[in-house]
Design a protein around this motif. Structure first.
Motif, short mmCIF file in Angstrom:
data_model
loop_
_atom_site.label_atom_id
_atom_site.label_comp_id
_atom_site.label_asym_id
_atom_site.label_seq_id
_atom_site.Cartn_x
_atom_site.Cartn_y
_atom_site.Cartn_z
N SER A 39 44.10 79.89 10.13
CA SER A 39 43.51 80.94 10.39
C SER A 39 41.84 81.17 10.07
O SER A 39 41.04 81.52 10.83
CB SER A 39 44.17 82.41 10.38
N GLU A 40 42.00 80.88 9.09
CA GLU A 40 40.47 80.92 8.32
C GLU A 40 39.69 79.93 8.71
O GLU A 40 38.45 80.16 9.15
CB GLU A 40 40.56 80.83 6.57
N ILE A 41 40.01 78.74 9.00
CA ILE A 41 39.44 77.58 9.56
C ILE A 41 39.18 77.85 11.00
O ILE A 41 38.05 77.52 11.34
CB ILE A 41 40.30 76.13 9.41
N THR A 42 39.88 78.48 11.61
CA THR A 42 39.80 78.89 13.09
C THR A 42 38.69 79.84 13.22
O THR A 42 37.61 79.70 14.05
CB THR A 42 40.84 79.25 13.75
N ASN A 43 38.92 80.68 12.35
CA ASN A 43 37.54 81.82 12.32
C ASN A 43 36.22 81.18 11.80
O ASN A 43 35.15 81.33 12.63
CB ASN A 43 37.93 82.89 11.17
N GLU A 44 36.17 80.31 10.87
CA GLU A 44 35.00 79.62 10.50
C GLU A 44 34.30 78.43 11.91
O GLU A 44 33.31 78.65 12.01
CB GLU A 44 35.27 78.77 9.43
N TYR A 45 35.24 78.08 12.35
CA TYR A 45 34.92 77.20 13.62
C TYR A 45 34.47 77.99 14.66
O TYR A 45 33.15 77.58 15.16
CB TYR A 45 36.27 76.41 14.08
N SER A 46 35.05 79.22 15.02
CA SER A 46 34.56 80.20 15.88
C SER A 46 33.17 80.71 15.70
O SER A 46 32.32 80.93 16.58
CB SER A 46 35.66 81.37 16.01
#
Length: 111
Positions: A56-63
């Motif tokens: 989830s953290e990686i996805t948020n950073e990617y976003s």
């Protein structure tokens, strides 16, 4: 005669008591094994939760990165995400070509 019958009854009771003790020990062993399995399951669930949080953290950073790039190139973040390779596919960094003719019609480059 009564004494023999009493002895037989006492022996029978002792056998039943021993069988009960064996069954109780087996039950205790099974209960302990079950508790170990439950603990292992809890550890797996905790690991899964940690992995899910990291994802989830990686996805948020990617976003956030996609939004920042989208604002620079003046393209909607969703459309930019469609133009770029999937998250788990490595992108070729040089040369980077964004074909306006292709991307104007579809979010993927056509060969």
């Amino acid at each position: 005669m009564v004494t023999n019958e009493y002895a037989e009854i006492t022996n029978g009771y002792a056998e039943i008591t021993n069988e009960y003790a064996e069954i109780t020990n087996e039950y205790s062993e099974i209960t302990n094994e079950y508790a170990e399995i439950i603990n292992e399951y809890a550890e797996i669930i905790n690991e899964y939760s940690e992995i899910t949080n990291e994802y989830s953290e990686i996805t948020n950073e990617y976003s956030e990165i996609a939004n920042a790039i989208a604002s620079v190139v003046e393209v909607d973040a969703d459309r930019l995400a469609q133009m770029l390779p999937p998250f788990d596919v490595e992108m070729q960094h040089e040369p980077i070509r964004l074909c306006g003719a292709c991307y104007g019609k579809a979010p993927r480059h056509r060969k």
